[in-house]
Design a protein around this motif. Structure first.
Motif, PDB file in Angstrom:
ATOM      1  N   PHE A  16       0.830  -1.203   0.000  1.00  0.00           N
ATOM      2  CA  PHE A  16       0.000   0.000   0.000  1.00  0.00           C
ATOM      3  C   PHE A  16       0.865   1.253   0.000  1.00  0.00           C
ATOM      4  O   PHE A  16       0.561   2.234  -0.693  1.00  0.00           O
ATOM      5  N   ASN A  17       1.941   1.223   0.772  1.00  0.00           N
ATOM      6  CA  ASN A  17       2.826   2.380   0.835  1.00  0.00           C
ATOM      7  C   ASN A  17       3.443   2.692  -0.528  1.00  0.00           C
ATOM      8  O   ASN A  17       3.585   3.855  -0.914  1.00  0.00           O
ATOM      9  N   LYS A  18       3.799   1.638  -1.249  1.00  0.00           N
ATOM     10  CA  LYS A  18       4.394   1.833  -2.582  1.00  0.00           C
ATOM     11  C   LYS A  18       3.380   2.404  -3.565  1.00  0.00           C
ATOM     12  O   LYS A  18       3.730   3.211  -4.436  1.00  0.00           O
ATOM     13  N   LYS A  19       2.136   1.981  -3.424  1.00  0.00           N
ATOM     14  CA  LYS A  19       1.075   2.522  -4.278  1.00  0.00           C
ATOM     15  C   LYS A  19       0.855   4.004  -3.994  1.00  0.00           C
ATOM     16  O   LYS A  19       0.635   4.819  -4.885  1.00  0.00           O
ATOM     17  N   GLY A  20       0.895   4.332  -2.707  1.00  0.00           N
ATOM     18  CA  GLY A  20       0.673   5.704  -2.285  1.00  0.00           C
ATOM     19  C   GLY A  20      -0.790   6.074  -2.233  1.00  0.00           C
ATOM     20  O   GLY A  20      -1.634   5.454  -2.881  1.00  0.00           O
ATOM     21  N   GLY A  21      -1.098   7.078  -1.421  1.00  0.00           N
ATOM     22  CA  GLY A  21      -2.452   7.600  -1.372  1.00  0.00           C
ATOM     23  C   GLY A  21      -3.388   6.931  -0.396  1.00  0.00           C
ATOM     24  O   GLY A  21      -4.518   7.378  -0.209  1.00  0.00           O
ATOM     25  N   ILE A  22      -2.941   5.840   0.236  1.00  0.00           N
ATOM     26  CA  ILE A  22      -3.777   5.109   1.199  1.00  0.00           C
ATOM     27  C   ILE A  22      -2.920   4.724   2.398  1.00  0.00           C
ATOM     28  O   ILE A  22      -1.821   4.179   2.232  1.00  0.00           O
ATOM     29  N   SER A  23      -3.417   4.974   3.604  1.00  0.00           N
ATOM     30  CA  SER A  23      -2.710   4.595   4.829  1.00  0.00           C
ATOM     31  C   SER A  23      -3.469   3.500   5.563  1.00  0.00           C
ATOM     32  O   SER A  23      -4.619   3.695   5.966  1.00  0.00           O
ATOM     33  N   ILE A  24      -2.833   2.331   5.685  1.00  0.00           N
ATOM     34  CA  ILE A  24      -3.305   1.280   6.588  1.00  0.00           C
ATOM     35  C   ILE A  24      -2.122   0.940   7.487  1.00  0.00           C
ATOM     36  O   ILE A  24      -1.054   1.520   7.353  1.00  0.00           O
ATOM     37  N   GLN A  25      -2.272  -0.007   8.394  1.00  0.00           N
ATOM     38  CA  GLN A  25      -1.180  -0.270   9.321  1.00  0.00           C
ATOM     39  C   GLN A  25      -1.162  -1.742   9.733  1.00  0.00           C
ATOM     40  O   GLN A  25      -2.139  -2.476   9.532  1.00  0.00           O
ATOM     41  N   CYS A  26      -0.034  -2.161  10.290  1.00  0.00           N
ATOM     42  CA  CYS A  26       0.085  -3.522  10.837  1.00  0.00           C
ATOM     43  C   CYS A  26       0.820  -3.457  12.170  1.00  0.00           C
ATOM     44  O   CYS A  26       1.482  -2.480  12.491  1.00  0.00           O
ATOM     45  N   GLY A  27       0.682  -4.522  12.952  1.00  0.00           N
ATOM     46  CA  GLY A  27       1.335  -4.583  14.250  1.00  0.00           C
ATOM     47  C   GLY A  27       0.455  -5.269  15.269  1.00  0.00           C
ATOM     48  O   GLY A  27      -0.461  -6.011  14.912  1.00  0.00           O
ATOM     49  N   TYR A  28       0.736  -4.993  16.552  1.00  0.00           N
ATOM     50  CA  TYR A  28      -0.137  -5.529  17.603  1.00  0.00           C
ATOM     51  C   TYR A  28      -0.910  -4.412  18.305  1.00  0.00           C
ATOM     52  O   TYR A  28      -1.751  -4.669  19.158  1.00  0.00           O
ATOM     53  N   PHE A  29      -0.620  -3.175  17.994  1.00  0.00           N
ATOM     54  CA  PHE A  29      -1.438  -2.031  18.383  1.00  0.00           C
ATOM     55  C   PHE A  29      -1.720  -1.956  19.881  1.00  0.00           C
ATOM     56  O   PHE A  29      -2.842  -1.677  20.306  1.00  0.00           O
ATOM     57  N   GLY A  30      -0.714  -2.204  20.669  1.00  0.00           N
ATOM     58  CA  GLY A  30      -0.861  -2.126  22.113  1.00  0.00           C
ATOM     59  C   GLY A  30      -1.487  -3.352  22.746  1.00  0.00           C
ATOM     60  O   GLY A  30      -1.419  -3.530  23.963  1.00  0.00           O
ATOM     61  N   ALA A  31      -2.096  -4.215  21.929  1.00  0.00           N
ATOM     62  CA  ALA A  31      -2.731  -5.443  22.439  1.00  0.00           C
ATOM     63  C   ALA A  31      -1.764  -6.609  22.255  1.00  0.00           C
ATOM     64  O   ALA A  31      -2.088  -7.628  21.626  1.00  0.00           O
ATOM     65  N   TYR A  32      -0.587  -6.453  22.802  1.00  0.00           N
ATOM     66  CA  TYR A  32       0.496  -7.430  22.617  1.00  0.00           C
ATOM     67  C   TYR A  32       0.051  -8.838  22.991  1.00  0.00           C
ATOM     68  O   TYR A  32       0.269  -9.802  22.247  1.00  0.00           O
ATOM     69  N   TYR A  33      -0.560  -8.978  24.157  1.00  0.00           N
ATOM     70  CA  TYR A  33      -0.870 -10.320  24.658  1.00  0.00           C
ATOM     71  C   TYR A  33      -2.063 -10.949  23.946  1.00  0.00           C
ATOM     72  O   TYR A  33      -2.168 -12.177  23.888  1.00  0.00           O
ATOM     73  N   LEU A  34      -2.954 -10.132  23.396  1.00  0.00           N
ATOM     74  CA  LEU A  34      -4.036 -10.688  22.590  1.00  0.00           C
ATOM     75  C   LEU A  34      -3.458 -11.364  21.347  1.00  0.00           C
ATOM     76  O   LEU A  34      -3.814 -12.511  21.019  1.00  0.00           O
ATOM     77  N   ILE A  35      -2.561 -10.663  20.647  1.00  0.00           N
ATOM     78  CA  ILE A  35      -1.939 -11.236  19.442  1.00  0.00           C
ATOM     79  C   ILE A  35      -1.031 -12.405  19.809  1.00  0.00           C
ATOM     80  O   ILE A  35      -1.035 -13.447  19.138  1.00  0.00           O
ATOM     81  N   ASP A  36      -0.274 -12.270  20.887  1.00  0.00           N
ATOM     82  CA  ASP A  36       0.683 -13.315  21.261  1.00  0.00           C
ATOM     83  C   ASP A  36      -0.006 -14.601  21.694  1.00  0.00           C
ATOM     84  O   ASP A  36       0.595 -15.680  21.634  1.00  0.00           O
TER      85      ASP A  36
END
Length: 422
Positions: free
Chosen positions: A364-384
């Motif tokens: 998406f970043n390479k395309k440009g014009g749209i912002s999305i995101q990835c990660g655990y977003f503070g909910a580390y233990y939910l994802i883990d």
């Protein structure tokens, strides 16, 4: 029900004029021009100490921010709300103020949601030799082990005669699901009474909830509630609601010992809020009310919920299509469009042709014009704690919309996803 005028709403946000598609609103919404104007006005014209003899206008403007926050929470008084730098900091302050009221062996029930409403209680439990219990989410679909949701049936067995506090989240910033707060708090208090618990308080995280649904701390019967103002179309600060009884009988002041703050929010505000940001927050409620002809928060949030369900449809339809499921797409949380699901969608791509979440965002970043995101977003233990286990350092892809997003924007995002997942 009134129909949301997205063009009218979008015109209130200067950052939307560029045409860039902001689709990580769970990480922070755009800021309305009215909020920006008030912050600038405060700094330009009334930036003095509140106690100064010539600062009556200054004090009034700061009070306006508290009045707006009380209305957002549906609190009974502005003396029940206090601002701070972040929801995490406010909950830490609340936990510090509670410390002398916690006894060894007391029990805290928490979730695996954002650490803001977990970490403060874990640290308090360690200091006071209290016990931490976890309310686990469970899958609702046999085909998708990541289709998690919270159910009261898993919560109530955790309650005992020693339960002192339950820290729950009104809306998961990963799962996108909304819990029935009133129903759960009522059941929680009833079970605590049956078990002989002497005193139980409820701390509610509404950070991922407040931009999507109407809050009502009085109806919900909670003791503490926090939101991040910068995720509700304001500047970068936060605000907490504290029930007056808790403020007076549960808290020990954490501010200067010579201050008389026994029944005031200042009791848990050792640093004082950024006054210009508090005044900026006074513009949020008028903006939200302006979204519908009724000039009413409930009407506006009903229109917001309806609009968000409409724009959510193209994305969920694509991600749950049989072709994408065979490809390895798995939504984190429930995939059904309903009132108890916000427009916040997280997913992963697993299996033989797995794609890293970071690679999807990079596309998406390479395309440009749209912002999305990835990660655990503070909910580390939910994802883990997801099973099958995911790479915590890669996390999940999150695409999150609010009311100023449009169906056309969502369709453009789906077009990019279609290319990435081909």
């Amino acid at each position: 029900m009134a129909v949301l005028d997205t063009n009218k709403a979008r015109a209130c946000f200067p950052s939307l004029r560029s045409g860039h598609i902001y689709a990580d609103n769970a990480g922070g919404s755009r800021t309305t021009q009215a909020v920006i104007d008030r912050v600038v006005d405060y700094l330009s014209n009334t930036n003095t100490q509140l106690e100064a003899g010539y600062a009556a206008v200054n004090s009034q403007r700061v009070s306006e921010g508290s009045i707006a926050a009380a209305e957002l929470f549906n609190a009974a008084s502005l003396d029940e709300v206090g601002f701070g730098s972040s929801a995490t900091m406010l909950l830490e302050n609340i936990a510090r103020a509670l410390e002398n009221d916690i006894q060894p062996g007391d029990e805290f029930i928490i979730t695996y949601e954002h650490e803001a409403n977990n970490g403060a209680w874990k640290r308090l439990a360690a200091r006071r030799n209290a016990v931490v219990k976890y309310w686990h989410p469970i899958p609702v679909s046999a085909e998708n082990p990541y289709s998690l949701t919270y159910r009261v049936e898993e919560l109530l067995p955790l309650v005992s005669s020693r339960t002192r506090l339950a820290a729950i989240t009104a809306c998961s910033n990963i799962l996108g699901s909304v819990i029935p707060v009133e129903e759960i708090v009522k059941a929680l208090r009833q079970r605590a009474k049956e078990q002989g618990a002497m005193k139980i308080e409820v701390a509610l995280d509404c950070v991922a909830y407040a931009s999507h649904r109407r809050m009502d701390v009085q109806k919900w019967d909670v003791d503490y509630c926090v939101i991040s103002v910068y995720k509700v179309f304001g500047a970068h600060n936060a605000v907490a609601y504290v029930r007056p009884a808790a403020l007076q009988t549960s808290f020990t002041s954490i501010v200067h010992d010579f201050l008389e703050v026994d029944d005031k929010p200042r009791k848990f505000q050792p640093d004082g809020p950024g006054q210009e940001l508090v005044y900026g927050a006074s513009a949020i409620v008028p903006y939200l009310k302006s979204l519908t002809p009724e000039d009413d928060l409930t009407a506006s949030f009903n229109a917001i919920a309806k609009h968000e369900q409409e724009i959510l449809a193209p994305l969920l339809r694509f991600l749950t299509d049989a072709k994408q499921v065979d490809r390895g797409v798995r939504i984190i949380g429930e995939s059904e469009i309903k009132f108890s699901r916000t427009s916040n969608v997280s997913f992963v791509v697993v299996g033989q042709n797995a794609i890293k979440s970071k690679n999807i965002v990079e596309a998406f970043n390479k395309k440009g014009g749209i912002s999305i995101q990835c990660g655990y977003f503070g909910a580390y233990y939910l994802i883990d704690n997801l099973r099958p286990k995911l790479d915590i350092n890669d996390g999940v892809v999150r695409i999150s919309f609010v009311h100023y997003n449009t169906v056309e924007e969502v369709e453009k995002i789906v077009d990019v996803l279609r290319e990435v997942l081909a």
